[in-house]
Design an enzyme around this catalytic site. Structure first.
Site, PDB file in Angstrom:
ATOM      1  N   GLU A   1       0.891  -1.180   0.000  1.00 21.42           N
ATOM      2  CA  GLU A   1       0.000   0.000   0.000  1.00 21.42           C
ATOM      3  C   GLU A   1       0.916   1.213   0.000  1.00 21.42           C
ATOM      4  O   GLU A   1       1.505   1.540   1.036  1.00 21.42           O
ATOM      5  CB  GLU A   1      -0.893   0.000   1.248  1.00 21.42           C
ATOM      6  CG  GLU A   1      -1.792  -1.211   1.402  1.00 21.42           C
ATOM      7  CD  GLU A   1      -2.957  -1.218   0.432  1.00 21.42           C
ATOM      8  OE1 GLU A   1      -3.095  -0.252  -0.356  1.00 21.42           O
ATOM      9  OE2 GLU A   1      -3.725  -2.188   0.441  1.00 21.42           O
TER      10      GLU A   1
ATOM     11  N   CYS B   1      -2.359   9.064   2.677  1.00 21.81           N
ATOM     12  CA  CYS B   1      -2.089   8.555   1.326  1.00 21.81           C
ATOM     13  C   CYS B   1      -3.208   8.935   0.369  1.00 21.81           C
ATOM     14  O   CYS B   1      -2.958   9.217  -0.797  1.00 21.81           O
ATOM     15  CB  CYS B   1      -1.890   7.051   1.366  1.00 21.81           C
ATOM     16  SG  CYS B   1      -3.259   6.188   2.160  1.00 21.81           S
TER      17      CYS B   1
END
Ligand code: NAD
Length: 426
Positions: free
Chosen positions: A166, A200
């Site tokens: 990720e 993010c």
């Protein structure tokens, strides 16, 4: 909820204002409860006279979750929950900048789980490489930057560990000309500056239709002026933290130099703020860049700090889709419009793992999360994420027929039977 405030205080000690720290703990707890509802049952893919075929999901063994500094509790919980639910032992490796909640949670978990099932290992930057090289670890679920993710993948190759990555994001939000500015601008602004840009899936590139560009920008400046930044000592409702650590501060500071070097136009902010009011910390004034060129660093790079470019969308849908997809990243993207059909038509053309319409960074434990392109590989969360913590095993029971069937079209005899009959002893 027991221990809630303890966890929030630990997060606050690592730099978040209390309101934001409590928000993270609350979000993490809800996420874990949602994860606990997931089930990975055997899947029957064939059930007839000839055979019964099932797919099973079995635990991998020992898995490691490597976690970044920005949402240390939520992101660790987001790995621990599925790992353990799928039957694995789990080692939580926090960022050296934010280890406290991991260590506290594992202290509590050790009283509930059998010895060793849930552990935390905190250390300096040499710990991650030791874990990725370790021969007895079967899986690394890594959340962090794209450059580190590449190192993790390379390190896991030698033992063929399973890897979920990720990684970084450079999320686009596309704002169509029909939106209600009063409703949409505050949501979009929050999506840009949540955790001071250190998420993010914060919005990192905004494409606003030319017809509403000026009004949108003016309104966004107005909204951002109301955002309160502050640290752990801040009890007066600040929600936006400073940049978390010196390393990240230096990176963002360096990116801020591109404002002058590239002749960019900040409509608010643009400067490092050594002190925000009476508070000390790694503060920048929240910064909005007015219509920078597409090839400018602020459009191309992930800042991970409180600075966002707003780009004027001139032209049709093809043009905005081209601009949004013009990046190596592909984590999230959103489209904002009253016309839901049009919004979905645009969204479906975007190269990102999570697509949102009239929302952004709307995460849920039952929805898989992962990136396109250099934003990652594999998924956390949802049934797909849970399967990522498992071996996939097929299990076939033959009820009739079998290796000797079907019959050959030419001879009428089973082809494998013919072959076997030539083997001495058959
Ligand atoms: P980072 O890559 O510097 O560090 C992440 C973690 O990896 C830390 O625990 C660190 O100690 C560890 N690490 C460092 N070098 C390692 C190595 N060689 N092998 C194994 N582990 C190693 O990231 P960061 O600065 O903590 O976090 C910011 C980045 O994380 C941003 O790019 C952000 O977009 C990304 N991020 C991604 C997601 C997502 O879900 N896609 C979520 C949050 C943050």
């Amino acid at each position: 909820m027991a221990n809630f405030m303890d966890f929030a205080s630990l997060l606050a000690l690592e730099g978040k204002p209390p309101t934001a720290a409590q928000f993270e703990v609350d979000f993490a707890v809800k996420h874990l409860k949602g994860t606990a509802q997931l089930r990975l049952d055997d899947e029957v893919i064939e059930d007839n006279e000839e055979k019964l075929t099932k797919i099973r999901y079995t635990p991998l063994g020992v898995g490691v979750g490597i976690v970044p500094f920005n949402y240390p509790f939520f992101l660790g919980i987001g790995k621990m929950g599925p790992a353990v639910l799928a039957g694995n032992a789990f080692i939580w490796k926090p960022s050296p900048y934010t280890p406290n909640t991991a260590l506290k949670l594992v202290e509590l978990a050790a009283k509930i789980f059998p010895p060793g099932v849930v552990q935390a290992l905190s250390g300096e930057e040499d710990l991650g490489p030791w874990l990725t090289a370790h021969p007895d670890i079967r899986k690394i679920s890594f959340t962090g930057s794209t450059p580190t993710g590449k190192k993790v993948m390379a390190a896991c190759a030698s033992t063929l560990k399973r890897v979920t990555l990720e990684l970084g994001g450079n999320d686009a939000a596309i704002v169509c000309d029909d939106v209600n500015l009063d409703e949409v601008v505050p949501k979009v602004a929050l999506g840009c500056f949540n955790n001071a840009g250190q998420v993010c899936v914060d919005i990192k590139r905004l494409f606003v239709h030319e017809k509403i560009y000026d009004q949108f920008l003016a309104k966004m400046v107005e909204v951002v002026k109301t955002f309160k930044f502050g640290g752990s000592e801040d009890t007066d409702g600040a929600f936006f933290p400073p940049v978390q650590n010196a390393m990240q501060f230096e990176k963002v500071k360096e990116l801020f130099t591109s404002i002058e070097k590239e002749g960019l136009k900040p409509v608010i902010g643009g400067e490092v703020e050594a002190e925000a009011g009476a508070k000390k910390g790694y503060y920048f004034k929240p910064t909005i860049i007015d219509n920078p060129p597409e090839n400018s660093r602020i459009v191309q790079e992930e800042p991970f700090g409180p600075i966002v470019p707003v780009v004027k969308w001139v032209g049709g849908e093809d043009e905005v889709v081209r601009m949004a997809n013009n990046t190596d990243m592909g984590l999230g993207a959103s489209v904002w419009s009253k016309d839901l059909e049009k919004a979905e038509r645009i969204a479906r053309r975007l190269e990102a793992g999570s697509l949102w319409i009239n929302t952004h960074q709307d995460l849920a434990p039952n929805v898989p999360f992962g990136g396109f392109k250099q934003s990652g590989m594999g998924h956390d969360w949802g049934l797909i994420g849970l399967k990522g913590w498992c071996n996939t095993q097929s299990l076939m029971t033959r009820r009739s027929g079998g290796m000797l069937a079907p019959k050959s079209r030419n001879t009428g005899s089973p082809p494998l039977g013919q072959y076997l009959s030539r083997i001495p002893g058959n």
